[in-house]
Design an enzyme around this catalytic site. Structure first.
Site, PDB file in Angstrom:
ATOM      1  N   GLY A  65      40.996  34.538 -14.348  1.00  0.00           N
ATOM      2  CA  GLY A  65      41.064  33.931 -13.020  1.00  0.00           C
ATOM      3  C   GLY A  65      42.493  33.993 -12.521  1.00  0.00           C
ATOM      4  O   GLY A  65      43.392  34.452 -13.232  1.00  0.00           O
ATOM      5  N   GLY A 107      45.517  32.164  -9.481  1.00  0.00           N
ATOM      6  CA  GLY A 107      45.882  31.153  -8.496  1.00  0.00           C
ATOM      7  C   GLY A 107      47.241  31.525  -7.946  1.00  0.00           C
ATOM      8  O   GLY A 107      47.757  32.602  -8.275  1.00  0.00           O
ATOM      9  N   ASN A 108      47.857  30.641  -7.148  1.00  0.00           N
ATOM     10  CA  ASN A 108      49.151  31.040  -6.564  1.00  0.00           C
ATOM     11  C   ASN A 108      50.293  31.006  -7.577  1.00  0.00           C
ATOM     12  O   ASN A 108      51.346  31.583  -7.371  1.00  0.00           O
ATOM     13  CB  ASN A 108      49.489  30.223  -5.308  1.00  0.00           C
ATOM     14  CG  ASN A 108      49.401  28.752  -5.597  1.00  0.00           C
ATOM     15  OD1 ASN A 108      48.918  28.347  -6.660  1.00  0.00           O
ATOM     16  ND2 ASN A 108      49.870  27.927  -4.666  1.00  0.00           N
ATOM     17  N   PHE A 109      50.028  30.387  -8.753  1.00  0.00           N
ATOM     18  CA  PHE A 109      51.030  30.349  -9.829  1.00  0.00           C
ATOM     19  C   PHE A 109      51.123  31.699 -10.552  1.00  0.00           C
ATOM     20  O   PHE A 109      52.110  32.025 -11.176  1.00  0.00           O
ATOM     21  CB  PHE A 109      50.614  29.285 -10.857  1.00  0.00           C
ATOM     22  CG  PHE A 109      49.241  29.565 -11.403  1.00  0.00           C
ATOM     23  CD1 PHE A 109      49.084  30.400 -12.496  1.00  0.00           C
ATOM     24  CD2 PHE A 109      48.106  29.045 -10.786  1.00  0.00           C
ATOM     25  CE1 PHE A 109      47.812  30.697 -12.967  1.00  0.00           C
ATOM     26  CE2 PHE A 109      46.856  29.347 -11.259  1.00  0.00           C
ATOM     27  CZ  PHE A 109      46.697  30.173 -12.348  1.00  0.00           C
ATOM     28  N   GLY A 110      50.022  32.462 -10.511  1.00  0.00           N
ATOM     29  CA  GLY A 110      49.927  33.682 -11.309  1.00  0.00           C
ATOM     30  C   GLY A 110      48.492  33.911 -11.737  1.00  0.00           C
ATOM     31  O   GLY A 110      47.581  33.721 -10.932  1.00  0.00           O
ATOM     32  N   ASP A 165      42.303  16.580  -8.913  1.00  0.00           N
ATOM     33  CA  ASP A 165      41.707  17.850  -8.487  1.00  0.00           C
ATOM     34  C   ASP A 165      40.381  18.073  -9.200  1.00  0.00           C
ATOM     35  O   ASP A 165      40.063  19.197  -9.610  1.00  0.00           O
ATOM     36  CB  ASP A 165      42.691  18.997  -8.780  1.00  0.00           C
ATOM     37  CG  ASP A 165      42.343  20.257  -7.984  1.00  0.00           C
ATOM     38  OD1 ASP A 165      41.407  20.199  -7.154  1.00  0.00           O
ATOM     39  OD2 ASP A 165      42.997  21.287  -8.203  1.00  0.00           O
TER      40      ASP A 165
HETATM   41  P1  AMP Z   1      43.312  27.157 -12.836  1.00  0.00           P
HETATM   42  O1  AMP Z   1      44.435  27.538 -11.982  1.00  0.00           O
HETATM   43  O2  AMP Z   1      43.699  26.304 -14.000  1.00  0.00           O
HETATM   44  O3  AMP Z   1      42.186  26.548 -12.038  1.00  0.00           O
HETATM   45  O4  AMP Z   1      42.702  28.538 -13.455  1.00  0.00           O
HETATM   46  C1  AMP Z   1      42.198  29.576 -12.637  1.00  0.00           C
HETATM   47  C2  AMP Z   1      40.969  30.192 -13.263  1.00  0.00           C
HETATM   48  O5  AMP Z   1      41.283  30.698 -14.557  1.00  0.00           O
HETATM   49  C3  AMP Z   1      39.823  29.224 -13.502  1.00  0.00           C
HETATM   50  O6  AMP Z   1      39.015  29.073 -12.379  1.00  0.00           O
HETATM   51  C4  AMP Z   1      39.074  29.903 -14.636  1.00  0.00           C
HETATM   52  O7  AMP Z   1      38.240  30.928 -14.147  1.00  0.00           O
HETATM   53  C5  AMP Z   1      40.192  30.534 -15.444  1.00  0.00           C
HETATM   54  N1  AMP Z   1      40.604  29.633 -16.533  1.00  0.00           N
HETATM   55  C6  AMP Z   1      41.552  28.681 -16.479  1.00  0.00           C
HETATM   56  N2  AMP Z   1      41.644  28.035 -17.650  1.00  0.00           N
HETATM   57  C7  AMP Z   1      40.741  28.591 -18.475  1.00  0.00           C
HETATM   58  C8  AMP Z   1      40.316  28.349 -19.847  1.00  0.00           C
HETATM   59  N3  AMP Z   1      40.904  27.403 -20.573  1.00  0.00           N
HETATM   60  N4  AMP Z   1      39.336  29.105 -20.353  1.00  0.00           N
HETATM   61  C9  AMP Z   1      38.758  30.053 -19.613  1.00  0.00           C
HETATM   62  N5  AMP Z   1      39.082  30.330 -18.333  1.00  0.00           N
HETATM   63  C10 AMP Z   1      40.063  29.616 -17.754  1.00  0.00           C
END
Ligand code: AMP
Length: 606
Positions: free
Chosen positions: A332, A334-337, A448
């Protein structure tokens, strides 16, 4: 422990015998249509309805069906014992008369617990400890989250804890034991039959010992040949203590097994496959493993339920880059990377991990935000919260977390609409409420909570993730006040967050309600076509999201409580978890005994 769905009915007596039921009805005056409800002594989850008509007693057995409905044999199905009684109060539909007057329990007559009910707390703990090597808080969480499933598991094994159960002993030995000491009629024991893997009942009667084979039908029910069928051995024994049901005498004193320990002998098939996990060596000896098919996986069967055995070894704020293998697969972004899949090498084996990788060209601010997220996660350890395993500062800053391979809840539900049941969603949302209750107890606000931030380890196992906006509340503060607004998920936010930038566990409760709504609408978008200003006036004018099509009434009622305008009137997570738990337990599936075998030839009399 799991609550009986009839527990709140004032005419429910629990595990009383037919004679006792008749006694209560007599005391209450024997009017036509006088009735009470009691636990069925034969079927787990079943009941008996005892009714008076024309000064006679009639007893109707109510079975819990595989689809969780209840019905009197030949009658129509009802969603619960209360609804069934309500139905028969209007229409006799084959009963001798309609139910007219409930025979109410007096204040000095508590609901009687069955033998199993009173033993099961200890048995559950022992079983969970042995099977999953869990202790303390992790054990409690496992029991609370999966009590109905665990009860079903141990219901089929509870006999092994009983003093009358002798395990695999030869028939001659059973006779020797029964002839020792008093030779009273009904003295009995249960043993495993040597050759067939079935059970036998050996009973003393008229100074002779008789043996009965206990057969198991294809659905796993136990019976003496031609006798009534029972879900478990212990129920059969308890029933035969009250009624002979085809054998020569009712069962009396137990011929006591004095084998040391009398620990349950758990199945020893070792679990394999992608979920298999080699525990630390010191733990391995204590671990008994039950056979697990994909369909029966419990959260505790997955790596990530148990806290890691050696937290000092992993969970480091400066992980060695050489121990971390990063896959190119992105999970996945996000704006962080982005979040990448990877493997972390530890002393006790390799762990699948998810790695949040900061964009290399990111400025200081982002780095600080990630450090803050890591700091929060570092302080949390709960089965229903994604655990942070460490930080690694190498080619970029990386936050290493345990892997939740089935991804975000909303995506999983929207792509598996046809196969995921409402019961499964209830189970998952109950787990989320447990994780949130833990956060509330530790005075953290998530800020969140949304279905996109609930990740699935397995279809049956959810974890809360993304602590990027989370805050630890100060010792004396009930809420966190943000200095300014930011990139906020406003459609998930309570009015006090939007109007006053105040965040508390109660505002997380509001978000939990929205997350529930997303889950029960199988990944639907809340307030889909509305702009934020419209949502705000919608909420201010006391309107709320409508009930999703498949959402049970009780779950929608809970959502509405989460959306009570004033935070002081909203329930906290302690209450939300209780409500989720009680609903989860009330709808859990009927027992499906493990290892059902076909009936064999009956034993011969002596
Ligand atoms: P986040 O910014 O933490 O919401 O992460 C972005 C995306 O990365 C999430 O929507 C998931 O699809 C994936 N992701 C984040 N953390 C995990 C994890 N611990 N295990 C599997 N996928 C993850």
């Amino acid at each position: 422990m799991s609550m009986d769905p009839a527990a709140e009915l004032p005419f429910f007596y629990g595990s009383i015998s037919r004679t006792e039921a008749e006694h209560h009805l007599k005391l209450a005056g024997m009017a036509d249509g006088l009735f009470l409800l009691r636990q069925c002594l034969r079927n787990l989850g079943g009941y008996v309805l005892s009714v008076v008509w024309n000064l006679e007693f009639y007893h109707y057995s109510i079975e819990k069906q595989l689809n969780d409905t209840y019905c009197i044999t030949g009658g129509i199905a009802h969603c619960g014992p209360a609804e069934l009684c309500e139905f028969y109060s209007k229409d006799p539909d084959g009963l001798v008369c309609p139910l007219k007057k409930p025979c109410l329990r007096s204040s000095d007559t508590p609901i009687r617990l069955s033998l199993f009910d009173s033993m099961k707390n200890n048995m559950l703990r022992e079983y969970v400890k042995q099977t999953w090597n869990l202790e303390g808080e992790a054990m409690e969480q496992a029991i609370i989250s999966q009590a109905p499933q665990l009860e079903k598991l141990i219901a089929t094994m509870a006999h092994e804890k009983m003093l009358w159960y002798h395990g695999k002993i030869p028939r001659q030995e059973s006779e020797r034991l029964l002839y020792c000491g008093a030779q009273t009629d009904g003295k009995f024991l249960i043993r495993d039959r040597e050759e067939s893997g079935t059970f036998a009942l050996s009973v003393m009667y008229g100074k002779n010992v008789y043996h009965y084979q206990i057969i198991q039908d294809k659905s796993g029910k136990y019976s003496i040949p031609q006798g009534l069928k029972f879900d478990s051995i212990w129920q059969l024994v308890e029933f035969l203590k009250l009624k002979p049901d085809g054998i020569l005498t009712v069962l009396g004193d137990a011929c006591v097994c004095t084998a040391p320990g009398k620990l349950p002998s758990l199945p020893t098939t070792r679990r394999t496959g992608p979920n298999s996990y080699t525990p630390a060596p010191q733990a391995a000896t204590a671990k008994a493993v039950r056979p697990v098919s994909e369909e029966h996986v419990l959260p505790m069967d997955c790596i990530g339920f148990n806290p890691y055995h050696n937290p000092n070894e992993i969970k480091k704020l400066n992980l060695d880059r050489n121990k971390l293998f990063i896959d190119e697969v992105e999970l996945g972004s996000g704006n962080f990377g982005c979040v990448k899949r990877g493997v972390l090498e530890t002393k006790t084996g390799q762990l699948d991990v998810a790695i949040k990788v900061l964009k290399s060209d990111n400025e200081k601010l982002m780095k600080e935000e990630m450090m803050r997220e890591a700091e929060i996660m570092y302080q949390l350890s709960n089965p229903f919260i994604v655990r942070m395993l460490g930080l690694c500062n190498a080619e970029s800053l990386m936050l290493v977390m345990e892997m939740a391979a089935c991804g975000p809840l909303h995506k999983f539900l929207s792509s598996n609409k046809d196969t995921v049941s409402v019961e499964e969603i209830v189970n998952l949302m109950h787990q989320v409420s447990m994780g949130m209750k833990y956060l509330e107890e530790k005075s953290f606000v998530h800020r969140d909570l949304a279905a996109r931030n609930v990740l699935l380890v397995k279809r049956q196992f959810a974890k809360i993730s993304d602590f990027g906006l989370s805050k630890a509340l100060g010792a004396d503060s009930e809420y966190y006040k943000a200095r300014s607004t930011g990139l906020w998920p406003l459609k998930w936010y309570a009015p006090e967050c939007i109007n006053y930038r105040k965040f508390s566990s109660k505002s997380d409760v509001w978000s939990f309600g929205i997350t529930m709504w997303e889950a029960f609408s199988y990944g639907g978008k809340p307030y889909k076509k509305m702009k934020q200003a419209e949502v705000n006036s919608f909420i201010e004018s006391e309107k709320r999201l409508a009930c999703p099509a498949k959402c049970p009434e009780r779950m929608y009622a809970l959502m509405q409580e989460c959306w009570i305008y004033k935070h002081e009137d909203r329930p906290d997570f302690k209450k939300v978890e209780e409500a989720m738990r009680s609903y989860h337990y009330s709808i859990s599936n009927k027992v499906k005994p493990l290892g059902a075998v076909a009936a064999a030839e009956p034993d011969m009399y002596p």
